[in-house]
Scaffold this active site. Structure first.
Site, PDB file in Angstrom:
ATOM      1  N   SER A  44      -4.377  -3.829  -1.044  1.00 39.05           N
ATOM      2  CA  SER A  44      -4.313  -3.754  -2.500  1.00 39.05           C
ATOM      3  C   SER A  44      -4.026  -2.305  -2.854  1.00 39.05           C
ATOM      4  O   SER A  44      -4.666  -1.388  -2.316  1.00 39.05           O
ATOM      5  CB  SER A  44      -5.632  -4.226  -3.125  1.00 39.05           C
ATOM      6  OG  SER A  44      -5.447  -4.379  -4.516  1.00 39.05           O
ATOM      7  N   GLU A  45      -3.038  -2.085  -3.733  1.00 38.05           N
ATOM      8  CA  GLU A  45      -2.499  -0.728  -3.895  1.00 38.05           C
ATOM      9  C   GLU A  45      -3.484   0.269  -4.483  1.00 38.05           C
ATOM     10  O   GLU A  45      -3.265   1.463  -4.419  1.00 38.05           O
ATOM     11  CB  GLU A  45      -1.228  -0.753  -4.741  1.00 38.05           C
ATOM     12  CG  GLU A  45      -1.419  -1.135  -6.195  1.00 38.05           C
ATOM     13  CD  GLU A  45      -0.785  -2.488  -6.501  1.00 38.05           C
ATOM     14  OE1 GLU A  45      -0.738  -3.338  -5.588  1.00 38.05           O
ATOM     15  OE2 GLU A  45      -0.332  -2.675  -7.637  1.00 38.05           O
ATOM     16  N   ASN A  46      -4.598  -0.225  -5.048  1.00 36.33           N
ATOM     17  CA  ASN A  46      -5.578   0.705  -5.586  1.00 36.33           C
ATOM     18  C   ASN A  46      -6.473   1.292  -4.506  1.00 36.33           C
ATOM     19  O   ASN A  46      -7.465   1.935  -4.833  1.00 36.33           O
ATOM     20  CB  ASN A  46      -6.406   0.042  -6.694  1.00 36.33           C
ATOM     21  CG  ASN A  46      -7.106  -1.204  -6.214  1.00 36.33           C
ATOM     22  OD1 ASN A  46      -6.531  -2.016  -5.501  1.00 36.33           O
ATOM     23  ND2 ASN A  46      -8.358  -1.359  -6.580  1.00 36.33           N
TER      24      ASN A  46
END
Lengths: 221, 216
Positions: free
Chosen positions: B52-54
């Protein structure tokens, strides 16, 4: 050396009207809620806010937008469920918006902190977000030149700090906080816990050289 | 005039269909919206690591109520857990994983896909609606296999699989395969090629809902 300051109010005191302010966070995690409240109370206006999102409901950056303190937002994703204040200000033409692909936003910030004059990325090549930008073909692939993104201030949220300004983070609250510390002339970190002893150097994520002041604020709404 | 007899898949069946094509041992990024449901249907015995890019690699299931960690979310802003073997990192590292070709597969939603593989999923032509790009352009620039998962047509019945996209592009020629509620299609140098029809559908009916030509 002691970078600890007594309260949130003193931490945001240097921020003047028209300043550019990076604000850490992604969605609802890693946001310096205490520092944003203090900035709202302090009154600086005409701000350029650089952050991934533009706040939701009545929290975080949405409070600054609601109070009319923000002239420009530079972000990747201004729309979130409940981002009513950004949408209101945008529709009324009261806030300027620069949309930047998220990885390009992080890398422009990192480039500023690392002293680079920009970089070439394949992200956005051939799209609306690359219009008017320099491009170059490398090994048959198109790249877009992206400039570094500096800021006067950064407001950050971390889990723990020591008096040297070393920071470590919790879970996905890390997000943009470390790169924003590097890219701003004055980085302020709000931390859940101020350690009386030095942080273990093996666990420091953001070294204190990138941080100008630290303040304890245990609460998170 | 032909009488249409369409049998669209449910969202759950569509997610299950996409999940069949996620191989064991892959690193996968699931976009916000429908793609987030794919992980629930990956067959037993396959180990897939979700990015997940966060800032998390190894996204685990949603926590039970009352056990949420408010600082542990995914890109859809839902509370998640960290699976065994997970790692946290900051944003520029996260996007190095995406742009640098380290993630194997990304599953994304779309407004429009064109027969040349162009993808439009970040902005419409509505000026009042603020555009929001997030990490979509970075994903399609760096992830080698791009799966699109969407309804075959818009709510008003207009096609989403087009000769050329009319909305602003996310990336040029980036889509490899499209999964809709009516069909699975590969993007080839010649255009969309049919992989399979959703059960109970005829090619002529699906073609009628598609602006671009479907090759067989």
């Amino acid at each position: 050396m002691d970078k600890r300051v007594a309260d949130l109010e003193s931490a945001v005191a240097p921020i003047r009207d028209g300043a550019s302010v990076m604000i850490g966070g992604f969605g609802s995690s890693g946001i310096p809620f205490g520092l944003i409240d203090a900035l709202l109370a302090q009154g600086a206006t005409g701000l350029t806010v650089i952050s991934n999102n533009a706040g939701a409901e009545e929290t975080g950056i949405a409070k600054l937008l609601k109070a009319g303190r923000v002239a420009k937002v530079i972000c990747s994703y201004p729309r979130s469920p409940g981002s009513i204040w950004f949408e209101k200000r945008y529709e009324a033409g009261e806030v300027e918006l620069e949309v930047v692909p998220q990885g390009t936003l992080a890398e422009r910030i990192r480039a500023a902190g690392a002293g680079l004059g920009g970089f070439l990325t394949p992200t956005g090549y051939g799209t609306l977000l690359a219009e008017g930008k320099e491009t170059r073909m490398i090994d048959g692939r198109g790249y877009v030149f992206e400039a570094p993104l500096h800021a006067d201030f950064a407001l950050l949220r971390a889990d723990r700090a020591d008096k040297w300004g070393n920071l470590c983070f919790h879970a996905t609250a890390r997000n943009f906080n470390p790169v924003m510390a590097m890219a701003s002339r004055h980085a302020v970190a709000e931390v859940r816990h101020m350690s009386d002893t030095p942080l273990d150097p093996e666990n420091v994520v953001t070294p204190g050289i990138f941080v100008q002041s630290v303040v304890e604020y245990g609460v998170r709404p | 005039m032909t009488v249409m007899n369409l049998n669209p898949l449910t969202d759950a069946s569509l997610a299950a269909r996409v999940a069949q094509d996620i191989p064991d041992g892959s690193y996968v990024n699931l976009g916000i919206g429908k793609p987030t449901h794919v992980s629930a249907y990956v067959p037993e015995g396959r180990e897939v690591i979700y990015h997940s890019e966060n800032g998390i690699l190894g996204v685990g299931p949603n926590p039970p109520a009352g056990h949420e960690d408010f600082e542990l979310i995914d890109a859809s802003k839902r509370y998640v857990t960290a699976a065994p073997g997970a790692a946290y990192f900051e944003h520029s590292d996260s996007f190095a994983m995406m742009r640098g070709g380290h993630i194997n597969i990304a599953v994304l939603g779309a407004y429009q896909v064109a027969e040349n593989g162009d993808l439009a999923n970040w902005a419409t032509l509505d000026e009042k609606f603020p555009p929001a790009v997030g990490g979509a352009m970075d994903l399609v620039a760096g992830v080698p296999l791009i799966f699109v998962m969407m309804r075959h047509v818009n709510r008003d019945g207009t096609p989403k699989l087009l000769k050329r996209c009319t909305y602003p592009l996310t990336g040029l020629g980036v889509v490899n395969r499209v999964y809709t509620d009516l069909a699975v299609l590969d993007v080839t140098p010649d255009g969309f090629r049919l992989v399979e029809l959703a059960p109970g559908n005829r090619l002529e009916d699906v073609q009628a809902m598609t602006e671009a030509r479907i090759l067989t």
